[in-house]
Design an enzyme around this catalytic site. Structure first.
Site, PDB file in Angstrom:
ATOM      1  N   ARG A   1       2.382  14.640 -11.851  1.00  0.00           N
ATOM      2  CA  ARG A   1       1.367  13.686 -11.373  1.00  0.00           C
ATOM      3  C   ARG A   1       0.639  14.150 -10.112  1.00  0.00           C
ATOM      4  NH1 ARG A   1       6.484  11.094 -10.870  1.00  0.00           N
ATOM      5  NH2 ARG A   1       7.288  11.186  -8.754  1.00  0.00           N
ATOM      6  N   ASP A   2      -0.340  13.340  -9.714  1.00  0.00           N
ATOM      7  CA  ASP A   2      -1.072  13.462  -8.441  1.00  0.00           C
ATOM      8  C   ASP A   2      -2.032  14.650  -8.390  1.00  0.00           C
ATOM      9  OD1 ASP A   2       0.748  11.418  -7.889  1.00  0.00           O
ATOM     10  OD2 ASP A   2       2.077  12.693  -6.710  1.00  0.00           O
TER      11      ASP A   2
ATOM     12  N   LEU B   1       0.878  -1.184   0.000  1.00  0.00           N
ATOM     13  CA  LEU B   1       0.000   0.000   0.000  1.00  0.00           C
ATOM     14  C   LEU B   1       0.908   1.224   0.000  1.00  0.00           C
ATOM     15  CD1 LEU B   1      -2.777   0.739   2.666  1.00  0.00           C
ATOM     16  CD2 LEU B   1      -0.708   2.145   2.573  1.00  0.00           C
ATOM     17  N   ASN B   2       0.540   2.261  -0.775  1.00  0.00           N
ATOM     18  CA  ASN B   2       1.185   3.556  -0.523  1.00  0.00           C
ATOM     19  C   ASN B   2       0.144   4.671  -0.437  1.00  0.00           C
ATOM     20  OD1 ASN B   2       1.821   2.814  -3.439  1.00  0.00           O
ATOM     21  ND2 ASN B   2       2.600   4.884  -3.524  1.00  0.00           N
ATOM     22  N   ASP B   3       0.239   5.714  -1.189  1.00  0.00           N
ATOM     23  CA  ASP B   3      -0.540   6.934  -0.916  1.00  0.00           C
ATOM     24  C   ASP B   3      -2.049   6.729  -0.735  1.00  0.00           C
ATOM     25  OD1 ASP B   3       1.916   7.581  -1.964  1.00  0.00           O
ATOM     26  OD2 ASP B   3       1.143   8.746  -3.631  1.00  0.00           O
TER      27      ASP B   3
ATOM     28  N   TYR C   1      -1.732   5.896 -10.982  1.00  0.00           N
ATOM     29  CA  TYR C   1      -1.044   6.605  -9.912  1.00  0.00           C
ATOM     30  C   TYR C   1      -2.007   7.510  -9.140  1.00  0.00           C
ATOM     31  CZ  TYR C   1       3.787   5.152 -10.862  1.00  0.00           C
ATOM     32  OH  TYR C   1       4.958   4.444 -10.969  1.00  0.00           O
ATOM     33  N   SER C   2      -1.441   8.242  -8.170  1.00  0.00           N
ATOM     34  CA  SER C   2      -2.275   8.958  -7.198  1.00  0.00           C
ATOM     35  C   SER C   2      -3.167  10.033  -7.807  1.00  0.00           C
ATOM     36  CB  SER C   2      -1.384   9.590  -6.133  1.00  0.00           C
ATOM     37  OG  SER C   2      -0.930   8.579  -5.285  1.00  0.00           O
TER      38      SER C   2
ATOM     39  N   GLN D   1      -3.124   3.580  -3.126  1.00  0.00           N
ATOM     40  CA  GLN D   1      -2.232   2.995  -4.124  1.00  0.00           C
ATOM     41  C   GLN D   1      -1.897   1.573  -3.694  1.00  0.00           C
ATOM     42  OE1 GLN D   1      -0.155   4.757  -7.006  1.00  0.00           O
ATOM     43  NE2 GLN D   1      -2.342   5.155  -6.919  1.00  0.00           N
TER      44      GLN D   1
ATOM     45  N   GLU E   1       5.743  15.956  -4.822  1.00  0.00           N
ATOM     46  CA  GLU E   1       4.689  14.974  -5.042  1.00  0.00           C
ATOM     47  C   GLU E   1       3.443  15.344  -4.236  1.00  0.00           C
ATOM     48  OE1 GLU E   1       6.679  10.840  -6.219  1.00  0.00           O
ATOM     49  OE2 GLU E   1       6.864  11.202  -4.074  1.00  0.00           O
TER      50      GLU E   1
END
Ligand code: FRU
Length: 490
Positions: free
Chosen positions: A167-168, A45-47, A106-107, A63, A222
């Site tokens: 991104r994001d 798991l990330n963001d 992605y995020s 994520q 980010e």
């Protein structure tokens, strides 16, 4: 184990149910599974992504690389909750199975529009030379929870002057216009944030770069987030490439905020200095949302990229932080655990004592998963504080150093080592004689709110399951201590 590119880009749809079950069995054997944090069933798991309130429920995506503890091809996984406290695993929300997100969804963020929830995210792609090309894409969730991805990106190129580290998107609405901030890198390899606008979530106009006075502040920013609380603007982002500076910036990457109002017309922001949101070891890429009652709630990733964690060998890595309420009081940003967490409180014990150059436990004060509030008033001790997850070999130490006026968290004896190349203690200045430590300890983490949210320390720790002692201490002098602890129900 080294992961080959092929393994990192293996999709969950390509493995058999038996293989997935075997992975899940391996993860379930891990002694460090959390009991009240959002964590992946398997993999990494990330963001936090798409944090929002829609159709009567909180939605929180993250994520996810399903097949192992590495940053492989990313999916969006969906969880939801009625009370920010008990979360239900819903399943995969966005699969990176199209040309416009073929190397990872992605995020990104979420906003309600026309009674549906719009999920704006970065589709990461790579060309035949493995060069990255980001698109900003849209997926829409209806009231039944069905999610439909749009076939074409809503932003299909990176404006000139910026690299493919773009991104994001984080979306918000002002009057009738939607705005999105996107994390970017200039071609001179410095980080920044750019602004887009849209009347309808579909047609997006590049407004330009957000002008700050941080021209050269790391090489990439980010996960930007911009919001206001009672008219005070707050810009949050996660810069990469800051060097340690005194007590600051000791983790591989940082997350922090500047106070200041972003004028969307001039794209200019007059702002305070950058302040780290969290003083602990494991906090990154936070995202916030506005609750129906107007509270600003934030969740972060309790982990960092490029650091090995002891659960890697059990086939999983990381969790999200508990939701915290952000407020501005006397011009200062404060962070408190959301009050709904009180719903989790189980059995309560209390104690009160004057500690005289000693370290002691109180009846009923032990555990591996609990909430604890300890209030200290210093008389003349050099230092005082709490040791938790204690055994003969292990302890995690939280102390106040009265001479230096610093709060210190020391995980050098917390158990299995993690990220030791970045040091094993963290500290920050806080000038006070009364210290209130509010801790949420789970099987492999601690979140510490100091003096009602003036500072927060968030960290993973990996103690033995037998390390359950809690001790209170005052060194070289006296301090009084009043403590209350609750078990936390699953
Ligand atoms: C931050 C981040 C984001 C990116 C995502 C990919 O941790 O690198 O910038 O969208 O993770 O998983």
């Amino acid at each position: 184990m080294e992961w080959t590119t092929k393994q990192r880009y293996t999709r969950i749809e390509e493995v058999t149910p038996q293989e997935l079950q075997a992975l899940e069995n391996q993860v379930n054997e891990s002694p460090w599974r959390q009991t009240f944090h959002i964590q992946p069933v398997t993999g990494l798991l990330n963001d936090p992504n798409g944090f929002s309130f829609y159709n009567g429920e909180y939605h929180l995506f993250y994520q996810w690389f399903p097949l192992g503890p590495v940053h492989g091809i990313k999916y969006w996984y969906h969880t939801k909750s009625k009370n920010l406290t008990s979360w239900e695993n819903v399943g995969i929300a966005i699969r990176p199975n199209d040309e416009i997100d073929s190397h990872g969804a992605y995020s990104g963020s979420a906003i309600e529009y026309n009674n549906e929830l719009y999920l704006m995210y970065t589709g990461n792609t790579r060309d035949e030379n493995w060069v990255r090309h980001p698109y900003q894409n849209m997926a829409v969730m209806d009231a039944d929870g069905a999610i439909t991805k749009w076939a074409n990106p809503v932003i299909n190129h990176v404006p000139s002057g910026y690299t493919d580290h773009f991104r994001d998107p984080k979306v918000w609405k002002e009057q009738d216009t939607f705005y999105a901030v996107i994390g970017a890198q200039r071609t001179d390899e410095t980080g920044c944030i750019v602004l887009y606008s849209s009347p309808n979530m579909k047609d997006w106009t590049f407004e330009g770069e957000v002008n700050t006075n941080m021209e050269t502040f790391g090489y990439m920013w980010e996960c930007p987030d911009y919001f206001t609380i009672n008219g005070q603007g707050i810009l949050v982002f996660s810069p990469q490439g800051l060097a340690p500076d005194g007590d600051k910036y000791h983790n591989i990457y940082q997350s922090g905020y500047c106070l200041g109002n972003l004028d969307v017309k001039t794209k200019t922001m007059t702002h305070s200095e950058f302040i780290e949101l969290d003083r602990g070891f494991d906090f990154y890429a936070p995202q916030s949302m506005e609750a129906p009652d107007g509270r600003r709630i934030m969740v972060g990733w309790m982990g960092l990229p490029e650091v090995d964690y002891p659960t890697d060998k059990h086939g999983w890595a990381h969790c999200l932080t508990l939701p915290r309420e952000i407020s501005i009081e006397k011009g200062k940003l404060m962070q408190r655990p959301v009050r709904e967490l009180e719903l989790k409180r189980g059995t309560k014990v209390e104690a009160e004592d004057v500690l005289k150059n000693e370290s002691k436990s109180f009846d009923g004060f032990y555990g591996s998963s609990f909430e604890l509030i300890a209030e200290f008033i210093n008389a003349d001790a050099d230092s005082f504080g709490i040791e938790f997850r204690v055994s003969e070999q292990e302890k995690t130490v939280l102390l106040y150093d009265a001479a230096q006026k610093k709060v210190v968290l020391d995980r050098s004896n917390s158990g299995a080592p993690v990220g030791t190349a970045f040091g094993t203690s963290r500290q920050c200045i806080l000038d006070a004689t009364k210290l209130k430590f509010h801790l949420f300890v789970d099987t492999s983490s601690v979140e510490i709110f100091v003096n009602d949210g003036e500072e927060v320390f968030t960290s993973r720790i990996f103690p033995d399951k037998e390390s359950i002692g809690i001790r209170f201490f005052a060194h070289s002098g006296q301090a009084s201590c009043k403590a209350v602890k609750w078990t936390i129900g699953g």
